[in-house]
Design a protein around this motif. Structure first.
Motif, short mmCIF file in Angstrom:
data_model
loop_
_atom_site.label_atom_id
_atom_site.label_comp_id
_atom_site.label_asym_id
_atom_site.label_seq_id
_atom_site.Cartn_x
_atom_site.Cartn_y
_atom_site.Cartn_z
N GLU A 158 0.87 -0.83 -0.43
CA GLU A 158 -0.28 0.19 -0.24
C GLU A 158 0.94 1.35 0.11
OE1 GLU A 158 -3.26 -0.20 2.83
OE2 GLU A 158 -4.28 -2.36 2.08
N SER A 159 1.91 1.31 -0.59
CA SER A 159 2.47 2.50 -1.31
C SER A 159 3.20 3.06 -2.46
CB SER A 159 4.04 2.00 -0.06
OG SER A 159 4.80 3.57 -0.23
N ASP A 160 3.62 4.03 -3.11
CA ASP A 160 4.34 4.39 -4.15
C ASP A 160 5.46 4.39 -4.55
OD1 ASP A 160 4.58 6.84 -4.15
OD2 ASP A 160 3.01 7.22 -3.45
N LEU A 161 6.12 4.02 -5.94
CA LEU A 161 7.23 4.14 -5.94
C LEU A 161 7.18 4.87 -7.79
CD1 LEU A 161 10.15 3.07 -5.41
CD2 LEU A 161 9.48 1.38 -7.34
N ASN A 162 8.36 5.87 -7.84
CA ASN A 162 8.84 6.28 -9.12
C ASN A 162 9.32 5.29 -9.96
OD1 ASN A 162 7.84 8.88 -8.95
ND2 ASN A 162 10.00 8.96 -7.84
N ILE A 163 9.07 5.10 -11.32
CA ILE A 163 9.17 4.87 -12.26
C ILE A 163 10.34 5.76 -13.48
CG2 ILE A 163 7.30 4.55 -13.76
CD1 ILE A 163 10.23 0.97 -13.45
N SER A 220 5.29 8.34 -11.10
CA SER A 220 4.46 7.82 -9.81
C SER A 220 4.41 6.17 -10.28
CB SER A 220 4.05 8.66 -8.62
OG SER A 220 2.58 9.11 -9.89
N MET A 221 3.98 5.07 -9.16
CA MET A 221 3.57 3.70 -9.67
C MET A 221 3.06 2.88 -9.01
SD MET A 221 6.01 1.13 -11.10
CE MET A 221 7.13 0.46 -10.12
N SER A 222 1.77 2.61 -8.27
CA SER A 222 1.17 1.95 -7.25
C SER A 222 0.32 0.92 -7.47
CB SER A 222 0.70 3.00 -6.37
OG SER A 222 -0.57 1.99 -5.39
N GLY A 223 -0.29 -0.01 -7.26
CA GLY A 223 -0.86 -0.72 -7.24
C GLY A 223 -2.34 -1.13 -6.27
N VAL A 256 -1.68 8.13 -8.41
CA VAL A 256 -0.10 8.30 -8.73
C VAL A 256 -0.86 7.86 -10.38
CG1 VAL A 256 0.47 6.70 -7.09
CG2 VAL A 256 -0.82 5.73 -8.97
N GLU A 257 0.12 8.12 -11.49
CA GLU A 257 0.15 8.25 -12.84
C GLU A 257 -0.01 7.50 -13.66
OE1 GLU A 257 2.12 12.18 -11.88
OE2 GLU A 257 3.25 10.37 -12.26
N ILE A 258 0.82 5.76 -12.65
CA ILE A 258 0.87 4.39 -13.03
C ILE A 258 -0.01 3.54 -12.40
CG2 ILE A 258 1.43 2.47 -14.32
CD1 ILE A 258 3.73 4.83 -15.04
N GLY A 279 3.70 -6.72 -2.83
CA GLY A 279 4.54 -7.66 -1.84
C GLY A 279 5.64 -6.88 -2.32
N SER A 280 5.67 -6.41 -3.03
CA SER A 280 6.99 -5.07 -3.78
C SER A 280 6.38 -3.46 -3.47
CB SER A 280 6.83 -4.85 -5.29
OG SER A 280 5.85 -4.66 -5.73
N PRO A 281 7.36 -3.05 -3.58
CA PRO A 281 7.77 -0.99 -3.09
C PRO A 281 6.21 -0.21 -3.27
CG PRO A 281 9.71 -1.84 -3.40
CD PRO A 281 9.11 -3.01 -3.86
N ALA A 282 6.27 -0.69 -4.45
CA ALA A 282 4.61 -0.16 -4.76
C ALA A 282 3.38 -1.02 -5.38
CB ALA A 282 4.84 0.57 -6.22
#
Length: 392
Positions: free
Chosen positions: A54-59, A107-110, A115-117, A151-154
């Motif tokens: 439950e977070s986001d990350l930049n690609i 920014s991306m997140s599941g 976020v953008e993605i 389970g991945s960072p985003a």
């Protein structure tokens, strides 16, 4: 021991102070318990990997200036700032601009929605290539697939991550003259001829390498090396009658005065007097031109507050040339006026348009001057690097 117990139990302390002490002891104990718990949790081995983070990350799409035009990011190259990258995919489009380190971030997140993605699917990334620049890595447009990955960072990953993109300026030799020259340019297995237009301007598209410029109107043919940037030839360079050796040639790179930050250039540096010149690390200021204008090392110079700047010496010297740009895309196309003076007499002048995307090399060959003046038409900061002089 009885004394210690008496203190802990309150002893002879007044009721008010005894209450304060007990409260302090309770808080201290709570902090210690919390600290121990935190320390244990901080180093715990993760055993459950299928829960959402439950977070986001930049690609990112990384953009660089490909100095040797080989399509590979190597030690000769520099990150490019201010390049627009567009993305489009499932549900929305977005744009990002490459930052000081060359990264255009999305920014991306599941799980997050702001976020953008945020949706699975194939996304396209397109670099908005500036005019008179080319992509050397063959991927002006590229696609990648995004998939939810708990389970991945985003909680989302790119398969694969976007590739880096190299840009290089379209190379040319240009100039301006008051004489109606017919010029020939020979090099890299090619011969080009051109006549100056009505305004006295000329331009030849070229490849990297050594080129010879000749004309019936020139005293002698001259050679110029085209490396990583366009070249601007002055009328003084065209009309010099004799060659002078480079035994006393010096190159000023601004990389040897300090290790970070900003510094007013002191007189005496490289044997010259500097007036209103400031040197800075390429990442000290935010605007794009301070990073894109660097040719070697990590430092360059600019004119303080955008006002005129001088290089001078009591004994005559020669200005051979240097690399110049403008500090920000807000001033793209700003005009730099370079004048050479011998005493009170103006002996040389050159005007050229500047870019914040990268420098142009000015082949000046201003000889026998005692003062070199630089000013911009609208008082924006120009950038300069690798200036060459001959101190006679």
């Amino acid at each position: 021991m009885s004394h210690s117990l008496a203190v802990l139990g309150g002893g002879n302390w007044p009721p008010r102070r005894r209450g304060v002490f007990v409260a302090w002891l309770s808080v201290t104990a709570a902090v210690c318990i919390h600290s121990n718990t935190y320390a244990e949790d901080a180093y715990a081995v993760r055993t459950v990997w299928n829960e959402y983070t439950e977070s986001d990350l930049n690609i990112s799409v990384f953009v660089f200036r490909d100095a040797n035009r080989n399509g590979t990011y190597d030690l000769e190259d520099h990150p490019m700032s201010g390049i627009v990258v567009d993305s489009g995919g499932v549900g929305q489009t977005a744009s990002a601009v490459s930052n000081a380190s060359g990264f255009a971030n999305f920014s991306m997140s599941g799980t997050e929605r702001d976020v953008e993605i945020k949706n699975e699917g194939t996304y396209r990334f397109n670099v908005d290539v500036p005019p008179h620049w080319s992509v050397t890595t063959g991927n002006e447009t590229q696609t990648t697939r995004f998939e939810v990955f708990p389970g991945s960072p985003a909680d989302m990953v790119a398969l694969p991550a976007p590739s880096l993109v190299g840009l290089a300026p379209d190379l040319h030799i240009e100039g301006h003259t008051t004489k109606p020259f017919t010029l020939s340019v020979t090099g890299a297995g090619a011969l080009q001829q051109a006549v100056c237009d009505e305004g006295g301007n000329f331009m030849f598209p070229v490849e990297p390498g050594d080129w010879e410029i000749s004309s019936p109107d020139m005293p002698r043919p001259r050679q110029i090396a085209v490396v990583a940037t366009p070249v601007r030839i002055t009328q003084s360079w065209l009309l010099q009658e004799e060659s002078v050796g480079d035994l006393s040639r010096i190159e000023v790179t601004f990389d040897d005065l300090q290790s970070e930050g900003v510094l007013k250039i002191p007189s005496g540096y490289a044997g010259l007097r500097w007036t209103n010149f400031v040197m800075t690390h390429q990442k000290f200021y935010d605007p794009e031109g301070y990073r894109n204008g660097v040719l070697s090392g990590e430092f360059l110079a600019y004119n303080g507050s955008g006002h005129p700047a001088d290089v001078s010496r009591e004994k005559p010297f020669d200005f051979l040339g240097g690399y110049f740009g403008v500090s920000t895309l807000r001033a793209e196309g700003e005009t730099l006026i370079i004048t050479g003076w011998k005493g009170d007499q103006e002996t040389h002048r050159e005007n050229l348009a500047l870019s914040a995307l990268g420098p142009v090399y000015v082949a000046a060959d201003f000889r026998g001057i005692t003062r070199l003046n630089f000013r911009t038409a609208h008082y924006w900061q120009f950038t300069s690097d690798n200036l060459s002089f001959r101190l006679n």
